[in-house]
Design an enzyme around this catalytic site. Structure first.
Site, PDB file in Angstrom:
ATOM      1  N   ASP A   1       0.882   6.165   6.549  1.00 57.15           N
ATOM      2  CA  ASP A   1      -0.396   6.454   5.360  1.00 57.15           C
ATOM      3  C   ASP A   1      -1.033   8.132   6.074  1.00 57.15           C
ATOM      4  OD1 ASP A   1      -2.140   6.257   3.267  1.00 57.15           O
ATOM      5  OD2 ASP A   1      -3.813   5.666   4.663  1.00 57.15           O
ATOM      6  N   SER A   2      -1.834   8.539   4.909  1.00 53.49           N
ATOM      7  CA  SER A   2      -2.540   9.674   5.557  1.00 53.49           C
ATOM      8  C   SER A   2      -3.555   9.377   6.425  1.00 53.49           C
ATOM      9  CB  SER A   2      -3.251  10.390   4.274  1.00 53.49           C
ATOM     10  OG  SER A   2      -3.842   9.397   3.611  1.00 53.49           O
TER      11      SER A   2
ATOM     12  N   TYR B   1      -4.500  13.466   1.822  1.00 50.39           N
ATOM     13  CA  TYR B   1      -3.425  13.835   0.890  1.00 50.39           C
ATOM     14  C   TYR B   1      -3.824  13.941  -0.330  1.00 50.39           C
ATOM     15  CZ  TYR B   1      -0.046  13.094   4.928  1.00 50.39           C
ATOM     16  OH  TYR B   1       0.695  13.306   6.370  1.00 50.39           O
ATOM     17  N   GLY B   2      -4.544  13.133  -0.570  1.00 52.78           N
ATOM     18  CA  GLY B   2      -4.959  12.846  -2.249  1.00 52.78           C
ATOM     19  C   GLY B   2      -5.340  14.306  -3.090  1.00 52.78           C
TER      20      GLY B   2
ATOM     21  N   CYS C   1       0.989   5.251   1.735  1.00 52.14           N
ATOM     22  CA  CYS C   1       0.171   6.009   1.125  1.00 52.14           C
ATOM     23  C   CYS C   1       0.653   6.407  -0.188  1.00 52.14           C
ATOM     24  CB  CYS C   1       0.333   7.338   1.863  1.00 52.14           C
ATOM     25  SG  CYS C   1      -0.863   8.541   1.086  1.00 52.14           S
ATOM     26  N   ASN C   2      -0.134   5.896  -1.171  1.00 55.11           N
ATOM     27  CA  ASN C   2       0.132   6.090  -2.672  1.00 55.11           C
ATOM     28  C   ASN C   2       0.784   7.793  -3.053  1.00 55.11           C
ATOM     29  OD1 ASN C   2      -0.558   3.264  -4.523  1.00 55.11           O
ATOM     30  ND2 ASN C   2      -1.559   3.453  -2.469  1.00 55.11           N
ATOM     31  N   THR C   3      -0.236   8.469  -2.431  1.00 59.46           N
ATOM     32  CA  THR C   3       0.017  10.075  -2.818  1.00 59.46           C
ATOM     33  C   THR C   3       1.260  10.210  -2.310  1.00 59.46           C
ATOM     34  OG1 THR C   3      -2.396  10.205  -2.674  1.00 59.46           O
ATOM     35  CG2 THR C   3      -0.874  12.046  -2.652  1.00 59.46           C
TER      36      THR C   3
ATOM     37  N   GLU D   1     -14.524   3.785   3.147  1.00 55.26           N
ATOM     38  CA  GLU D   1     -14.479   4.236   4.501  1.00 55.26           C
ATOM     39  C   GLU D   1     -15.849   4.114   5.187  1.00 55.26           C
ATOM     40  OE1 GLU D   1     -12.082   7.757   5.544  1.00 55.26           O
ATOM     41  OE2 GLU D   1     -10.594   6.767   4.709  1.00 55.26           O
TER      42      GLU D   1
ATOM     43  N   CYS E   1      -3.991   3.242  -5.067  1.00 53.84           N
ATOM     44  CA  CYS E   1      -4.569   4.046  -3.881  1.00 53.84           C
ATOM     45  C   CYS E   1      -4.872   3.059  -2.634  1.00 53.84           C
ATOM     46  CB  CYS E   1      -5.863   5.139  -3.914  1.00 53.84           C
ATOM     47  SG  CYS E   1      -6.417   5.594  -2.716  1.00 53.84           S
ATOM     48  N   THR E   2      -4.536   3.411  -1.467  1.00 56.42           N
ATOM     49  CA  THR E   2      -4.775   2.381  -0.268  1.00 56.42           C
ATOM     50  C   THR E   2      -5.734   1.709  -0.255  1.00 56.42           C
ATOM     51  OG1 THR E   2      -5.016   4.301   0.841  1.00 56.42           O
ATOM     52  CG2 THR E   2      -2.846   3.465   1.315  1.00 56.42           C
ATOM     53  N   HIS E   3      -7.011   2.382  -0.426  1.00 55.66           N
ATOM     54  CA  HIS E   3      -8.457   1.956  -0.447  1.00 55.66           C
ATOM     55  C   HIS E   3      -8.716   1.070  -1.261  1.00 55.66           C
ATOM     56  CE1 HIS E   3      -8.079   5.398   2.251  1.00 55.66           C
ATOM     57  NE2 HIS E   3      -9.305   5.237   2.743  1.00 55.66           N
TER      58      HIS E   3
HETATM   59  N1  DGL Z   1      -3.906   7.066   1.255  1.00 58.39           N
HETATM   60  C1  DGL Z   1      -4.039   7.839   0.325  1.00 58.39           C
HETATM   61  C2  DGL Z   1      -3.489   7.270  -1.179  1.00 58.39           C
HETATM   62  O1  DGL Z   1      -3.252   6.075  -1.023  1.00 58.39           O
HETATM   63  C3  DGL Z   1      -5.772   7.967  -0.083  1.00 58.39           C
HETATM   64  C4  DGL Z   1      -6.373   8.881   1.076  1.00 58.39           C
HETATM   65  C5  DGL Z   1      -6.157  10.256   0.949  1.00 58.39           C
HETATM   66  O2  DGL Z   1      -6.399  10.906   0.174  1.00 58.39           O
HETATM   67  O3  DGL Z   1      -5.506  10.466   1.912  1.00 58.39           O
HETATM   68  O4  DGL Z   1      -3.360   7.992  -2.023  1.00 58.39           O
END
Ligand code: DGL
Length: 265
Positions: free
Chosen positions: A6-7, A38-39, A69-71, A149, A181-183
């Site tokens: 993940d990012s 990464y988003g 990471c979804n991005t 966060e 998105c992960t969060h």
């Molecule tokens: N982990 C990123 C995602 O799931 C979210 C955090 C980021 O933007 O890096 O897209």
């Protein structure tokens, strides 16, 4: 070992589901905290580091890769599948899309994610490939990452922000919402409060973990290879911000992170 990346720290929500469905396997996790978010990055950047991280995980004994990471899943999963044609790579988009299609009754699906994930158009592409009649509405929710966060998963501020992002989707009369998105799964309660109790929430981490479990049941020769690690490892390329907070929100197990950037030249 299962390699997960993940990012940053958000991928722990994916690890949480993998622990639940596949508790007997070891995980090697990499969070690219030196280069997050990464988003809001471009596709080339995300592809470049997703490839470097995949190679790094493979060199440390990972036999399959989970792009948590979804991005990265949005911009880089198809690219990674071409770069590593023999490697089982699992990403966040397809399992969620398939589950959303099963759940929706009115064929109106919402997706929330980072600006990059929404811009990539990947959900629209994958949904349209399966069912051309689906109506699809996407909304980037960048502030959700910072709220989580900071540990602000509910309360007044979070609800106000959630209203700003979600009410336009609610007006579109969607009956299913993908938390892309992960969060975002950590905000599920707040999201449900705004969207109403009839909304079907799709947590891609859960869809992925279920799919991964099925895959391993059907592929014993790959499943055997995963039994090559003894302890979980969690490495971050820079200090993971508020790590204990996220750790605590995801599971009881206390994780001790290693902080080291393998890509510093
Ligand atoms: N982990 C990123 C995602 O799931 C979210 C955090 C980021 O933007 O890096 O897209």
């Amino acid at each position: 070992m299962i390699g997960v990346f993940d990012s940053g720290v958000g991928g722990l929500t994916v690890v949480k589901e993998i622990f639940k469905y596949l508790p007997e396997y070891q995980i090697i996790y990499f969070g690219d905290t030196a280069r997050l978010p990464y988003g809001t990055k471009g596709a080339d950047f995300v592809r470049k580091y997703s490839k470097k991280i995949t190679e790094w995980l493979l060199n440390r004994g990972a036999k399959i890769i989970v792009v948590a990471c979804n991005t990265s899943s949005a911009w880089a999963a198809d690219f990674l599948k071409k770069e590593f044609p023999n490697l089982p790579i699992f990403e966040m988009i397809e399992p969620a899309v398939k589950e959303a299609i099963k759940k929706t009754k009115n064929k109106r699906i919402g997706i929330i994610g980072t600006p990059g994930t929404v811009k990539s158009g990947i959900y629209k592409k994958k949904l349209a490939e399966i069912d051309g009649e689906l109506k699809f509405f996407a909304e980037p929710c960048p502030l959700f990452v910072s709220l989580v966060e900071e540990g602000l998963i509910d309360g007044k501020i979070t609800e106000e922000v959630a209203k700003k992002y979600l009410l336009p989707l609610k007006k579109k009369n969607i009956d299913t919402l993908i938390l892309g998105c992960t969060h975002y799964p950590l905000l599920e309660k707040t999201i449900k409060k705004i969207m109403g109790k009839n909304i079907e929430i799709i947590n891609p981490a859960r869809s992925l973990a279920r799919g991964l479990k099925k895959f391993l049941e059907n592929n014993p020769e790959i499943e055997k290879k995963l039994r090559n690690g003894s302890v979980h490892k969690f490495q971050f390329s820079d200090e993971p911000y508020n790590f204990q907070k996220i750790n605590h929100l995801c599971f009881d197990k206390k994780i001790k992170p290693i902080v080291k950037d393998p890509f510093l030249s």
